[in-house]
Design a protein around this motif. Structure first.
Motif, PDB file in Angstrom:
ATOM      1  N   GLU A   1      -4.347  -0.817  -9.455  1.00 37.27           N
ATOM      2  CA  GLU A   1      -4.369   0.345  -8.573  1.00 37.27           C
ATOM      3  C   GLU A   1      -3.369   1.409  -9.022  1.00 37.27           C
ATOM      4  OE1 GLU A   1      -6.545   1.048  -6.169  1.00 37.27           O
ATOM      5  OE2 GLU A   1      -7.506  -0.763  -6.928  1.00 37.27           O
ATOM      6  N   LEU A   2      -2.166   0.970  -9.399  1.00 33.57           N
ATOM      7  CA  LEU A   2      -1.158   1.919  -9.884  1.00 33.57           C
ATOM      8  C   LEU A   2      -1.672   2.689 -11.091  1.00 33.57           C
ATOM      9  CD1 LEU A   2       2.133  -0.200  -9.676  1.00 33.57           C
ATOM     10  CD2 LEU A   2       1.379   1.603  -8.112  1.00 33.57           C
TER      11      LEU A   2
ATOM     12  N   VAL B   1       1.664   5.709  -5.513  1.00 35.13           N
ATOM     13  CA  VAL B   1       1.061   5.202  -4.282  1.00 35.13           C
ATOM     14  C   VAL B   1       1.036   6.268  -3.193  1.00 35.13           C
ATOM     15  CG1 VAL B   1       1.212   3.440  -2.473  1.00 35.13           C
ATOM     16  CG2 VAL B   1       1.846   2.869  -4.825  1.00 35.13           C
TER      17      VAL B   1
ATOM     18  N   GLU C   1      -2.627   3.342  -0.668  1.00 32.72           N
ATOM     19  CA  GLU C   1      -2.248   2.182   0.144  1.00 32.72           C
ATOM     20  C   GLU C   1      -3.457   1.365   0.573  1.00 32.72           C
ATOM     21  OE1 GLU C   1       1.644   4.494   2.045  1.00 32.72           O
ATOM     22  OE2 GLU C   1      -0.306   4.525   3.039  1.00 32.72           O
TER      23      GLU C   1
ATOM     24  N   THR D   1      -3.804  -6.944  -8.995  1.00 27.59           N
ATOM     25  CA  THR D   1      -4.535  -5.891  -8.281  1.00 27.59           C
ATOM     26  C   THR D   1      -3.672  -4.652  -8.045  1.00 27.59           C
ATOM     27  OG1 THR D   1      -3.958  -6.951  -6.163  1.00 27.59           O
ATOM     28  CG2 THR D   1      -6.065  -7.533  -7.146  1.00 27.59           C
ATOM     29  N   THR D   2      -2.401  -4.847  -7.741  1.00 20.96           N
ATOM     30  CA  THR D   2      -1.520  -3.693  -7.532  1.00 20.96           C
ATOM     31  C   THR D   2      -1.336  -2.914  -8.825  1.00 20.96           C
ATOM     32  OG1 THR D   2      -0.336  -4.870  -5.777  1.00 20.96           O
ATOM     33  CG2 THR D   2       0.752  -2.952  -6.735  1.00 20.96           C
ATOM     34  N   THR D   3      -1.197  -3.626  -9.930  1.00 21.85           N
ATOM     35  CA  THR D   3      -1.048  -2.960 -11.224  1.00 21.85           C
ATOM     36  C   THR D   3      -2.278  -2.133 -11.553  1.00 21.85           C
ATOM     37  OG1 THR D   3       0.371  -4.740 -12.052  1.00 21.85           O
ATOM     38  CG2 THR D   3      -0.659  -3.309 -13.693  1.00 21.85           C
TER      39      THR D   3
ATOM     40  N   ALA E   1      -1.609 -10.534  -6.514  1.00 21.50           N
ATOM     41  CA  ALA E   1      -0.985  -9.308  -5.992  1.00 21.50           C
ATOM     42  C   ALA E   1      -0.490  -8.433  -7.137  1.00 21.50           C
ATOM     43  CB  ALA E   1       0.163  -9.665  -5.052  1.00 21.50           C
TER      44      ALA E   1
ATOM     45  N   TRP F   1       3.327  -0.111   4.439  1.00 19.13           N
ATOM     46  CA  TRP F   1       2.754  -1.438   4.210  1.00 19.13           C
ATOM     47  C   TRP F   1       1.762  -1.820   5.304  1.00 19.13           C
ATOM     48  CZ3 TRP F   1       3.052  -3.137  -0.458  1.00 19.13           C
ATOM     49  CH2 TRP F   1       4.139  -2.767  -1.263  1.00 19.13           C
TER      50      TRP F   1
ATOM     51  N   PHE G   1      -6.648  -6.298  -3.314  1.00 16.24           N
ATOM     52  CA  PHE G   1      -6.054  -7.624  -3.180  1.00 16.24           C
ATOM     53  C   PHE G   1      -6.958  -8.545  -2.368  1.00 16.24           C
ATOM     54  CE2 PHE G   1      -3.081 -10.538  -0.886  1.00 16.24           C
ATOM     55  CZ  PHE G   1      -2.740 -11.319  -1.992  1.00 16.24           C
TER      56      PHE G   1
ATOM     57  N   VAL H   1      -1.478  -0.742   3.912  1.00 14.74           N
ATOM     58  CA  VAL H   1      -1.926  -1.711   2.905  1.00 14.74           C
ATOM     59  C   VAL H   1      -2.580  -2.906   3.605  1.00 14.74           C
ATOM     60  CG1 VAL H   1      -1.208  -3.279   1.062  1.00 14.74           C
ATOM     61  CG2 VAL H   1      -0.141  -1.024   1.253  1.00 14.74           C
TER      62      VAL H   1
ATOM     63  N   ILE I   1      -4.965  -0.516  -2.410  1.00  5.84           N
ATOM     64  CA  ILE I   1      -4.157  -1.666  -2.825  1.00  5.84           C
ATOM     65  C   ILE I   1      -4.499  -2.882  -1.965  1.00  5.84           C
ATOM     66  CG2 ILE I   1      -1.807  -2.606  -2.843  1.00  5.84           C
ATOM     67  CD1 ILE I   1      -0.843   0.171  -3.723  1.00  5.84           C
TER      68      ILE I   1
END
Length: 317
Positions: A172-173, A106, A242, A168-170, A165, A114, A249, A117, A245
């Motif tokens: 992006e990672l 990230v 950031e 979408t975060t996964t 969450a 955050w 989401f 984000v 992410i």
């Protein structure tokens, strides 16, 4: 001596400000074979273990492996089960294979910002609702229907917030984090770094029902150009994922909770259901939303870069 130390400290701080998450690819252990192994672990966890987890969820919730018999909430959980395995694969690859903190997917700084984000979420959620939701209602009011089962909707909200969450975060990672970092070891050219994850991001979405309805227009604009290419370019400019992410989401939670289109890859008991997918309007809405997003993200929410010291690079390994 004191002046020299002060000058050296200022030099380190200046360098720290320049470090981006892409450069974090060379932290920990980063030989090429490790990225190949890490990629194999991630894909195995996502496609093989994740598929098995989804089948188990279908059995647990519906008594059979066929997900078509599941209700909307149960089907949502069926799809989301694989992303838990996907996330586990990413964390294992980065932590155990590359021996570095997952945070480096990230940002290269000590903490994830955050607020940034949240900026990404707001910057995309506003045009998504106004252009993608309200705008479509004005053009195609007959396709909208209100979900009268508010109890199910209310119970679904915390489930959707949590698992969307994670999903979408996964993504992006992996796509904008791991893939971009791995590609940077091959060639650091920014055009190359933007195109590679955009193509890879588009490939698994080719199986979505929207592709059959919208054809090349949906593939190019809705998958490749905006979420694939634009969000990667934004990450490269920002130096972190950031914003992406938050944007991702906002995009998915809007489709799951507010405006869900019948026949899409992820049906849900959203507040409004749209009975027909209009590919041309969807593509135009996304293109109109982009400059609004950029104006909010970089105009309203100006980037504030805190001073952080980068982690010391380790041996290539």
């Amino acid at each position: 001596m004191k002046m020299q130390n002060t000058a050296r400290t200022q030099e380190i701080i200046a360098e720290a400000k320049k470090v981006t998450y892409v450069e974090a690819a060379r932290w920990g252990k980063y030989r090429g074979w490790r990225y190949v192994l890490g990629l194999m672990i991630i894909l195995f966890a996502w496609l093989i273990v994740g598929s098995g987890a989804s089948v188990l969820v279908a059995f647990a919730l519906g008594g059979q492996a066929d997900p078509s018999e599941l209700g909307l909430v149960e089907y949502y959980l069926f799809v989301m089960a694989s992303f838990l395995c996907f996330l586990a694969g990413v964390l294992i690859a980065v932590s155990l294979v590359h021996r570095r903190h997952p945070r480096t997917l990230v940002t290269a700084r000590e903490r994830i910002n955050w607020h940034r984000v949240g900026h990404g979420f707001v910057a995309w959620f506003v045009p998504y609702c106004l252009i993608g939701g309200l705008g479509q209602y004005l053009f195609y009011p007959d396709t909208f229907s209100f979900n009268s089962d508010l109890l199910t909707f209310a119970l679904f909200i915390p489930i959707a917030l949590l698992f969307t969450a994670i999903q979408t975060t996964t993504e992006e990672l992996f796509f904008r984090g791991y893939v971009v970092q791995g590609a940077s070891l091959v060639w650091s050219n920014r055009i190359f770094l933007a195109i590679v994850p955009a193509v890879i991001f588009t490939l698994p979405h080719l199986l979505n029902p929207e592709v059959s309805a919208g054809g090349w227009l949906t593939v190019f604009v809705t998958y490749f150009l905006v979420p694939g290419l634009l969000w990667t370019v934004v990450s490269l400019i920002d130096g972190t994922t950031e914003l992406a992410i938050g944007v991702h989401f906002a995009n998915n939670i809007g489709g799951v909770l507010l405006f869900n289109i019948t026949g899409t890859a992820l049906p849900s008991p959203a507040l409004f259901t749209i009975s027909e997918y209009h590919a041309t309007y969807g593509a135009l809405a996304v293109l109109v939303a982009v400059p609004v997003f950029l104006a909010i993200a970089y105009g309203v929410f100006k980037r504030k870069t805190p001073t952080r010291f980068p982690e010391p690079p380790q041996d290539r390994g």
